[in-house]
Design a protein around this motif. Structure first.
Motif, PDB file in Angstrom:
ATOM      1  N   SER A 104       0.856  -1.193   0.000  1.00  0.00           N
ATOM      2  CA  SER A 104       0.000   0.000   0.000  1.00  0.00           C
ATOM      3  C   SER A 104       0.887   1.237   0.000  1.00  0.00           C
ATOM      4  O   SER A 104       2.109   1.140   0.154  1.00  0.00           O
ATOM      5  CB  SER A 104      -0.897  -0.015   1.226  1.00  0.00           C
ATOM      6  OG  SER A 104      -0.085  -0.102   2.375  1.00  0.00           O
ATOM      7  N   LEU A 105       0.274   2.392  -0.175  1.00  0.00           N
ATOM      8  CA  LEU A 105       1.061   3.608  -0.413  1.00  0.00           C
ATOM      9  C   LEU A 105       1.985   3.976   0.744  1.00  0.00           C
ATOM     10  O   LEU A 105       3.177   4.189   0.544  1.00  0.00           O
ATOM     11  CB  LEU A 105       0.115   4.772  -0.752  1.00  0.00           C
ATOM     12  CG  LEU A 105       0.743   6.158  -0.801  1.00  0.00           C
ATOM     13  CD1 LEU A 105       1.923   6.215  -1.761  1.00  0.00           C
ATOM     14  CD2 LEU A 105      -0.296   7.192  -1.201  1.00  0.00           C
ATOM     15  N   THR A 106       1.443   4.093   1.940  1.00  0.00           N
ATOM     16  CA  THR A 106       2.288   4.563   3.043  1.00  0.00           C
ATOM     17  C   THR A 106       3.405   3.555   3.315  1.00  0.00           C
ATOM     18  O   THR A 106       4.553   3.938   3.605  1.00  0.00           O
ATOM     19  CB  THR A 106       1.446   4.831   4.305  1.00  0.00           C
ATOM     20  OG1 THR A 106       0.352   5.691   3.946  1.00  0.00           O
ATOM     21  CG2 THR A 106       2.271   5.521   5.378  1.00  0.00           C
ATOM     22  N   THR A 107       3.084   2.274   3.186  1.00  0.00           N
ATOM     23  CA  THR A 107       4.120   1.236   3.320  1.00  0.00           C
ATOM     24  C   THR A 107       5.238   1.478   2.306  1.00  0.00           C
ATOM     25  O   THR A 107       6.426   1.455   2.651  1.00  0.00           O
ATOM     26  CB  THR A 107       3.500  -0.158   3.052  1.00  0.00           C
ATOM     27  OG1 THR A 107       2.351  -0.310   3.873  1.00  0.00           O
ATOM     28  CG2 THR A 107       4.493  -1.266   3.330  1.00  0.00           C
ATOM     29  N   ALA A 239       6.005   6.986  -5.069  1.00  0.00           N
ATOM     30  CA  ALA A 239       4.985   5.980  -4.774  1.00  0.00           C
ATOM     31  C   ALA A 239       3.607   6.609  -4.982  1.00  0.00           C
ATOM     32  O   ALA A 239       3.461   7.829  -4.910  1.00  0.00           O
ATOM     33  CB  ALA A 239       5.127   5.473  -3.337  1.00  0.00           C
ATOM     34  N   TRP A 240       2.639   5.774  -5.268  1.00  0.00           N
ATOM     35  CA  TRP A 240       1.271   6.270  -5.472  1.00  0.00           C
ATOM     36  C   TRP A 240       0.303   5.162  -5.086  1.00  0.00           C
ATOM     37  O   TRP A 240       0.717   4.020  -4.897  1.00  0.00           O
ATOM     38  CB  TRP A 240       1.056   6.682  -6.939  1.00  0.00           C
ATOM     39  CG  TRP A 240       1.364   5.621  -7.941  1.00  0.00           C
ATOM     40  CD1 TRP A 240       0.493   4.750  -8.514  1.00  0.00           C
ATOM     41  CD2 TRP A 240       2.656   5.310  -8.508  1.00  0.00           C
ATOM     42  NE1 TRP A 240       1.150   3.914  -9.389  1.00  0.00           N
ATOM     43  CE2 TRP A 240       2.476   4.227  -9.402  1.00  0.00           C
ATOM     44  CE3 TRP A 240       3.946   5.835  -8.337  1.00  0.00           C
ATOM     45  CZ2 TRP A 240       3.530   3.664 -10.119  1.00  0.00           C
ATOM     46  CZ3 TRP A 240       4.993   5.263  -9.055  1.00  0.00           C
ATOM     47  CH2 TRP A 240       4.778   4.197  -9.936  1.00  0.00           C
ATOM     48  N   VAL A 253      -3.963  -1.826  -4.236  1.00  0.00           N
ATOM     49  CA  VAL A 253      -2.500  -1.870  -4.256  1.00  0.00           C
ATOM     50  C   VAL A 253      -1.871  -0.563  -4.746  1.00  0.00           C
ATOM     51  O   VAL A 253      -2.510   0.235  -5.413  1.00  0.00           O
ATOM     52  CB  VAL A 253      -1.988  -3.028  -5.140  1.00  0.00           C
ATOM     53  CG1 VAL A 253      -2.235  -4.351  -4.460  1.00  0.00           C
ATOM     54  CG2 VAL A 253      -2.630  -2.978  -6.526  1.00  0.00           C
ATOM     55  N   SER A 254      -0.630  -0.406  -4.420  1.00  0.00           N
ATOM     56  CA  SER A 254       0.121   0.818  -4.690  1.00  0.00           C
ATOM     57  C   SER A 254       1.239   0.533  -5.688  1.00  0.00           C
ATOM     58  O   SER A 254       1.671  -0.610  -5.856  1.00  0.00           O
ATOM     59  CB  SER A 254       0.695   1.313  -3.359  1.00  0.00           C
ATOM     60  OG  SER A 254       1.838   2.126  -3.535  1.00  0.00           O
TER      61      SER A 254
END
Ligand SMILES: *Cc1c(COP(=O)(O)O)cnc(C)c1O
Length: 425
Positions: A104-107, A239-240, A253-254
């Motif tokens: 995921s994004l923040t990850t 990242a997005w 998903v990112s």
């Protein structure tokens, strides 16, 4: 072309729209008596009608093959992420080896900062935007603390000047030069989530590199919205998320980008997992981490295939439409929406003024318009919601709307104006 705030005019624009057939490829929310105007594709994109079939296919493979689906499924899960790479890379202007879809994004932001925020000696500082999206602010803060540093001195926020809504880009560039050899990293949202301001990522990257810092962007509000050229711009990392403009399911998903110049840098520190391990020898399960070449070397885990399938359904639509056509419609439809809002504002000027704080310059924005309704407030937003507008409210007084080129129409923009007129009454 002179715009008109009429139903006929908006329908005429839709008739001429080369992407008009895409609207019908999405489910539209139908929970309201009025026709819904969905302007929150910047928060959660609508569901492509093909998504269910893409996911069902993997459920069927799971039912039929069990664990053997990793190799026997038509799109083997072992390498499922590879089916997304090229399409995701096109959307952000990258080479396939620079992009991977996972987590995921923040990850992903954290994983990338572990590699690209390497404070050393007096080079410890980060430049970011003030009032960044909360998750980014927490991520940055915790990265600084993780290295035993001080957020008061090592996290430098660039805020809009007194009395202004937008960040003056010169202030970012000047601060980068001023911090100079104390600057470790620049990390900014490519499009600011609150104002919709698009930053010149090329210039910021050059400025950061000129003083020896790494430069990364959070592209949550840019991917699938802006015509990006991450490789050409020389951005170190980005990242997005897949669920905003990219319509890939809630919490989907990112994507992450690592520039090719870092592709073969096994010495770059990183938090490793087995899916980042060289895939030729992954299952020999030797001790000692040997990262894969390119962005894939930042994967931790095997792909969440159902979420990836949802993302693939949408990436296929983006591929069919092409970012060039998407970008052209984005600019034209956003300009029309801006015209409609200004027209309604003018007609109601005794009651309120609707100030669009997003840059007027097309090169400085994407699909989002952020509106401050002077003389109104949350009540106006609530009334808009009752009328059938799905938009986004941010304290203290900003209404954010974003027409998504793939499924929104010029008629939506016209209708929004009518709902807005009714709400002001
Ligand atoms: C939407 C958004 C996020 C959300 O992060 P998740 O990890 O996907 O929950 C983070 N940063 C920005 C700038 C966003 O716009």
């Amino acid at each position: 072309m002179p715009y008109q705030n009429t139903l006929d005019f908006s329908k005429g624009m839709d008739e001429k729209d080369p992407l008009k057939s895409f609207r019908d490829k999405f489910h539209s929310p139908s929970f309201h008596d009025n026709e819904v105007v969905y302007f929150t594709g910047n928060s959660l994109g609508l569901q492509p009608k093909t998504t269910g079939a893409y996911i069902q296919k993997e459920l069927d493979a799971w039912a039929k093959y069990g664990v053997e689906g990793h190799f026997l499924a038509e799109k083997p899960w072992f390498s499922y992420h590879e089916f997304l790479t090229e399409k995701a890379a096109k959307i952000v202007g990258a080479k396939p080896e620079e992009v991977v879809v996972t987590h995921s994004l923040t990850t992903n932001l954290h994983l990338l900062m572990v590699s690209f925020y390497r404070p050393e000696g007096k080079r410890t500082k980060i430049i970011c935007e003030a009032k960044a999206f909360p998750s980014d602010a927490y991520a940055l803060e915790s990265q600084v603390k993780f290295h035993g540093l001080n957020t008061e001195t090592d996290l430098i926020e660039i805020a809009p000047r007194e009395g202004e809504y937008l960040i003056n880009e010169e202030d970012i560039l000047n601060k980068i030069a001023e911090v100079g050899d104390e600057l470790a990293m620049v990390m900014i949202g490519g499009v600011n989530y609150y104002t919709g301001q698009l930053f010149d990522m090329n210039k910021i990257t050059e400025a950061g590199h000129a003083v020896g810092a790494t430069v990364g962007f959070d592209l949550a509000h840019a991917a699938g919205n802006i015509n990006l050229k991450l490789n050409d711009w020389g951005v170190d990392f980005a990242a997005w998320c897949g669920y905003k403009y990219l319509n890939s399911s809630p919490g989907g998903v990112s994507g992450m980008f690592v520039h090719e110049r870092h592709a073969n840098s096994p010495q770059l520190p990183r938090f490793a997992g087995w899916w980042g391990y060289d895939k030729e020898t992954r299952f020999q399960m030797e001790p000692g981490f040997k990262p894969m070449y390119g962005a894939e070397g930042w994967q931790l885990s095997n792909a969440p295939v159902l979420g990836m399938a949802a993302h693939l359904a949408s990436l296929d639509l983006f591929d069919e439409a092409g970012m060039d056509r998407i970008g052209a419609k984005r600019d034209s439809m956003t300009a029309y929406l801006e015209f409609v809002i200004e027209d309604i504002s003018e007609k109601n000027k005794d009651r309120c003024t609707l100030e669009i704080i997003t840059p007027k310059q097309v090169a400085k924005r994407g699909a989002q318009l952020s509106i401050v309704a002077h003389g109104q407030g949350k009540a106006l937003f609530d009334e808009l919601t009752l009328q059938g507008v799905i938009a986004d409210w941010r304290e203290p007084n900003v209404i954010r709307i974003a027409p998504a080129p793939l499924y929104n129409s010029y008629e939506d923009c016209y209708r929004f104006g009518q709902y807005l007129q009714n709400a002001i009454q």
